[in-house]
Design an enzyme around this catalytic site. Structure first.
Site, PDB file in Angstrom:
ATOM      1  N   PRO A  16      -9.777  -1.270 -28.334  1.00  0.00           N
ATOM      2  CA  PRO A  16     -11.179  -1.506 -28.674  1.00  0.00           C
ATOM      3  C   PRO A  16     -12.185  -1.046 -27.622  1.00  0.00           C
ATOM      4  O   PRO A  16     -11.965  -1.209 -26.426  1.00  0.00           O
ATOM      5  CB  PRO A  16     -11.257  -3.026 -28.848  1.00  0.00           C
ATOM      6  CG  PRO A  16     -10.029  -3.563 -28.205  1.00  0.00           C
ATOM      7  CD  PRO A  16      -8.984  -2.498 -28.326  1.00  0.00           C
ATOM      8  N   ASN A  17     -13.254  -0.478 -28.124  1.00  0.00           N
ATOM      9  CA  ASN A  17     -14.422  -0.011 -27.365  1.00  0.00           C
ATOM     10  C   ASN A  17     -14.205   1.298 -26.615  1.00  0.00           C
ATOM     11  O   ASN A  17     -15.140   1.856 -26.062  1.00  0.00           O
ATOM     12  CB  ASN A  17     -14.929  -1.097 -26.389  1.00  0.00           C
ATOM     13  CG  ASN A  17     -15.369  -2.341 -27.132  1.00  0.00           C
ATOM     14  OD1 ASN A  17     -16.165  -2.259 -28.061  1.00  0.00           O
ATOM     15  ND2 ASN A  17     -14.829  -3.490 -26.759  1.00  0.00           N
ATOM     16  N   ARG A  24     -21.113   4.920 -22.177  1.00  0.00           N
ATOM     17  CA  ARG A  24     -21.608   3.686 -21.555  1.00  0.00           C
ATOM     18  C   ARG A  24     -20.811   3.423 -20.273  1.00  0.00           C
ATOM     19  O   ARG A  24     -19.690   3.888 -20.144  1.00  0.00           O
ATOM     20  CB  ARG A  24     -21.411   2.468 -22.479  1.00  0.00           C
ATOM     21  CG  ARG A  24     -22.103   2.554 -23.816  1.00  0.00           C
ATOM     22  CD  ARG A  24     -23.548   2.055 -23.732  1.00  0.00           C
ATOM     23  NE  ARG A  24     -24.146   1.976 -25.060  1.00  0.00           N
ATOM     24  CZ  ARG A  24     -24.561   2.996 -25.786  1.00  0.00           C
ATOM     25  NH1 ARG A  24     -24.435   4.216 -25.311  1.00  0.00           N
ATOM     26  NH2 ARG A  24     -25.100   2.821 -26.979  1.00  0.00           N
ATOM     27  N   TYR A  29     -16.012   3.627 -15.986  1.00  0.00           N
ATOM     28  CA  TYR A  29     -15.049   4.401 -16.778  1.00  0.00           C
ATOM     29  C   TYR A  29     -15.228   5.925 -16.698  1.00  0.00           C
ATOM     30  O   TYR A  29     -14.453   6.659 -17.313  1.00  0.00           O
ATOM     31  CB  TYR A  29     -15.118   3.948 -18.241  1.00  0.00           C
ATOM     32  CG  TYR A  29     -14.766   2.478 -18.415  1.00  0.00           C
ATOM     33  CD1 TYR A  29     -13.472   2.031 -18.161  1.00  0.00           C
ATOM     34  CD2 TYR A  29     -15.725   1.549 -18.814  1.00  0.00           C
ATOM     35  CE1 TYR A  29     -13.142   0.694 -18.296  1.00  0.00           C
ATOM     36  CE2 TYR A  29     -15.403   0.204 -18.964  1.00  0.00           C
ATOM     37  CZ  TYR A  29     -14.108  -0.219 -18.707  1.00  0.00           C
ATOM     38  OH  TYR A  29     -13.783  -1.545 -18.839  1.00  0.00           O
ATOM     39  N   ASN A  80      -3.423   2.587 -23.995  1.00  0.00           N
ATOM     40  CA  ASN A  80      -4.448   1.829 -23.278  1.00  0.00           C
ATOM     41  C   ASN A  80      -4.923   0.769 -24.274  1.00  0.00           C
ATOM     42  O   ASN A  80      -5.761   1.056 -25.122  1.00  0.00           O
ATOM     43  CB  ASN A  80      -5.603   2.729 -22.836  1.00  0.00           C
ATOM     44  CG  ASN A  80      -6.640   1.924 -22.040  1.00  0.00           C
ATOM     45  OD1 ASN A  80      -6.610   0.688 -22.032  1.00  0.00           O
ATOM     46  ND2 ASN A  80      -7.549   2.621 -21.388  1.00  0.00           N
ATOM     47  N   ALA A  83      -9.034  -4.384 -24.061  1.00  0.00           N
ATOM     48  CA  ALA A  83      -9.070  -5.843 -23.868  1.00  0.00           C
ATOM     49  C   ALA A  83      -7.857  -6.552 -24.464  1.00  0.00           C
ATOM     50  O   ALA A  83      -7.497  -7.651 -24.000  1.00  0.00           O
ATOM     51  CB  ALA A  83     -10.360  -6.408 -24.465  1.00  0.00           C
ATOM     52  N   GLU A 104       1.712   2.131 -20.095  1.00  0.00           N
ATOM     53  CA  GLU A 104       0.440   1.422 -20.221  1.00  0.00           C
ATOM     54  C   GLU A 104      -0.539   2.063 -19.241  1.00  0.00           C
ATOM     55  O   GLU A 104      -0.216   2.207 -18.055  1.00  0.00           O
ATOM     56  CB  GLU A 104       0.677  -0.051 -19.862  1.00  0.00           C
ATOM     57  CG  GLU A 104      -0.575  -0.902 -19.860  1.00  0.00           C
ATOM     58  CD  GLU A 104      -0.257  -2.345 -19.409  1.00  0.00           C
ATOM     59  OE1 GLU A 104       0.939  -2.719 -19.307  1.00  0.00           O
ATOM     60  OE2 GLU A 104      -1.219  -3.080 -19.139  1.00  0.00           O
ATOM     61  N   HIS A 106      -4.540   2.150 -17.716  1.00  0.00           N
ATOM     62  CA  HIS A 106      -5.902   1.614 -17.582  1.00  0.00           C
ATOM     63  C   HIS A 106      -6.714   2.572 -16.738  1.00  0.00           C
ATOM     64  O   HIS A 106      -6.266   2.982 -15.654  1.00  0.00           O
ATOM     65  CB  HIS A 106      -5.882   0.224 -16.953  1.00  0.00           C
ATOM     66  CG  HIS A 106      -5.128  -0.746 -17.794  1.00  0.00           C
ATOM     67  ND1 HIS A 106      -5.633  -1.214 -18.988  1.00  0.00           N
ATOM     68  CD2 HIS A 106      -3.892  -1.276 -17.660  1.00  0.00           C
ATOM     69  CE1 HIS A 106      -4.736  -2.012 -19.537  1.00  0.00           C
ATOM     70  NE2 HIS A 106      -3.673  -2.056 -18.770  1.00  0.00           N
ATOM     71  N   SER A 108      -9.651   1.970 -15.288  1.00  0.00           N
ATOM     72  CA  SER A 108     -10.132   1.267 -14.098  1.00  0.00           C
ATOM     73  C   SER A 108      -8.965   0.569 -13.401  1.00  0.00           C
ATOM     74  O   SER A 108      -7.892   0.382 -13.990  1.00  0.00           O
ATOM     75  CB  SER A 108     -11.196   0.241 -14.495  1.00  0.00           C
ATOM     76  OG  SER A 108     -10.627  -0.766 -15.316  1.00  0.00           O
ATOM     77  N   ARG A 113     -10.717  -6.105 -10.463  1.00  0.00           N
ATOM     78  CA  ARG A 113     -11.781  -6.636 -11.319  1.00  0.00           C
ATOM     79  C   ARG A 113     -11.590  -8.136 -11.579  1.00  0.00           C
ATOM     80  O   ARG A 113     -10.873  -8.807 -10.832  1.00  0.00           O
ATOM     81  CB  ARG A 113     -11.827  -5.809 -12.618  1.00  0.00           C
ATOM     82  CG  ARG A 113     -12.100  -4.321 -12.340  1.00  0.00           C
ATOM     83  CD  ARG A 113     -12.174  -3.507 -13.607  1.00  0.00           C
ATOM     84  NE  ARG A 113     -13.318  -3.881 -14.427  1.00  0.00           N
ATOM     85  CZ  ARG A 113     -13.518  -3.457 -15.691  1.00  0.00           C
ATOM     86  NH1 ARG A 113     -12.631  -2.627 -16.249  1.00  0.00           N
ATOM     87  NH2 ARG A 113     -14.571  -3.839 -16.366  1.00  0.00           N
ATOM     88  N   ARG A 117      -8.442  -9.965 -16.021  1.00  0.00           N
ATOM     89  CA  ARG A 117      -7.882  -8.625 -16.268  1.00  0.00           C
ATOM     90  C   ARG A 117      -6.590  -8.397 -15.476  1.00  0.00           C
ATOM     91  O   ARG A 117      -5.967  -7.342 -15.567  1.00  0.00           O
ATOM     92  CB  ARG A 117      -8.893  -7.537 -15.904  1.00  0.00           C
ATOM     93  CG  ARG A 117     -10.126  -7.539 -16.775  1.00  0.00           C
ATOM     94  CD  ARG A 117     -11.021  -6.353 -16.468  1.00  0.00           C
ATOM     95  NE  ARG A 117     -12.388  -6.622 -16.849  1.00  0.00           N
ATOM     96  CZ  ARG A 117     -12.884  -6.481 -18.078  1.00  0.00           C
ATOM     97  NH1 ARG A 117     -12.129  -6.025 -19.055  1.00  0.00           N
ATOM     98  NH2 ARG A 117     -14.152  -6.767 -18.324  1.00  0.00           N
TER      99      ARG A 117
HETATM  100  O1  CA2 Z   1      -9.593   0.164 -17.500  1.00  0.00           O
HETATM  101  C1  CA2 Z   1      -9.226   0.234 -18.667  1.00  0.00           C
HETATM  102  O2  CA2 Z   1      -8.823   1.262 -19.191  1.00  0.00           O
HETATM  103  C2  CA2 Z   1      -9.328  -1.012 -19.571  1.00  0.00           C
HETATM  104  O3  CA2 Z   1      -8.184  -1.031 -20.421  1.00  0.00           O
HETATM  105  C3  CA2 Z   1     -10.602  -0.852 -20.368  1.00  0.00           C
HETATM  106  C4  CA2 Z   1     -10.925  -2.066 -21.234  1.00  0.00           C
HETATM  107  C5  CA2 Z   1     -10.862  -3.350 -20.424  1.00  0.00           C
HETATM  108  O4  CA2 Z   1     -11.042  -4.465 -21.283  1.00  0.00           O
HETATM  109  C6  CA2 Z   1      -9.553  -3.483 -19.678  1.00  0.00           C
HETATM  110  O5  CA2 Z   1      -9.599  -4.680 -18.917  1.00  0.00           O
HETATM  111  C7  CA2 Z   1      -9.332  -2.311 -18.771  1.00  0.00           C
HETATM  112  C8  CA2 Z   1     -12.324  -1.923 -21.830  1.00  0.00           C
HETATM  113  C9  CA2 Z   1     -12.486  -0.703 -22.652  1.00  0.00           C
HETATM  114  C10 CA2 Z   1     -13.926  -0.542 -22.950  1.00  0.00           C
HETATM  115  O6  CA2 Z   1     -14.222   0.820 -22.854  1.00  0.00           O
HETATM  116  C11 CA2 Z   1     -15.503   1.179 -22.652  1.00  0.00           C
HETATM  117  C12 CA2 Z   1     -15.706   2.470 -22.245  1.00  0.00           C
HETATM  118  C13 CA2 Z   1     -16.962   2.912 -21.993  1.00  0.00           C
HETATM  119  C14 CA2 Z   1     -18.039   2.071 -22.187  1.00  0.00           C
HETATM  120  C15 CA2 Z   1     -17.834   0.780 -22.613  1.00  0.00           C
HETATM  121  C16 CA2 Z   1     -16.554   0.327 -22.851  1.00  0.00           C
END
Ligand code: CA2
Length: 151
Positions: A16-17, A24, A29, A80, A83, A104, A106, A108, A113, A117
């Site tokens: 998701p997202n 964003r 990211y 990936n 959340a 897996e 990520h 970030s 963080r 997480r």
């Molecule tokens: O660091 C990562 O790849 C995460 O999987 C990204 C997730 C976060 O919930 C994990 O803890 C770590 C969030 C993805 C949201 O992606 C966005 C990308 C750009 C702008 C807003 C959100």
């Protein structure tokens, strides 16, 4: 008799997202979009003679359905889970049914963080985990997967 050529498939699943990648929060990211990441991963799989399915969904059930599909069709999975990493026993259960390398990724460094997480359900099913390498993490995972699959 016709003998079909079996092309190996790798699934890269995004949670998701991640459709907002590059649009964003670039300070966390980066500036690359998911389409940019797909292009670079395709260069790697094309060169290796593999098929790539690069997918994103905001829905947990959809990710689970794709894992079930990959279970039948893929030689490896890179995921990936975003959340859902930190919440989803359902994704863990689905991945546990797959007898293939699972990475897996990520973008970030989740360990730098918020503490929520720091725990991943998905890691219990993962062959390897890459975090904090930016979007390059997908390529690193892909290279490792290819090494395991192709020798
Ligand atoms: O660091 C990562 O790849 C995460 O999987 C990204 C997730 C976060 O919930 C994990 O803890 C770590 C969030 C993805 C949201 O992606 C966005 C990308 C750009 C702008 C807003 C959100």
């Amino acid at each position: 008799m016709t003998v079909g050529v079996h092309v190996q498939t790798v699934y890269i699943l995004n949670g998701p997202n991640l459709n907002l990648l590059g649009k964003r929060q670039p300070e966390i990211y980066g500036h690359e979009t998911l389409a940019d990441v797909e292009t670079r991963c395709l260069q790697i799989t094309d060169a290796a003679g593999l098929t790539l399915k690069f997918l994103q969904s905001n829905a947990e059930y959809q990710l689970i359905d794709w894992i079930h599909e990959a279970r039948e069709e893929a030689v490896g999975i890179i995921i990936n889970p975003a959340a859902y990493t930190h919440t989803s026993v359902a994704l863990l259960d689905a991945l546990k049914t797959c007898e293939m390398p699972i990475f897996e990724v990520h973008i970030s460094n989740v360990h730098q963080r918020e503490s929520f997480r720091h725990h991943s359900y998905v890691s219990l099913a993962a062959t390897g985990v890459i975090a904090g390498c930016g979007t390059q993490g997908y390529e690193l995972a892909l290279h490792r997967l290819l090494r395991l699959v192709q020798g």
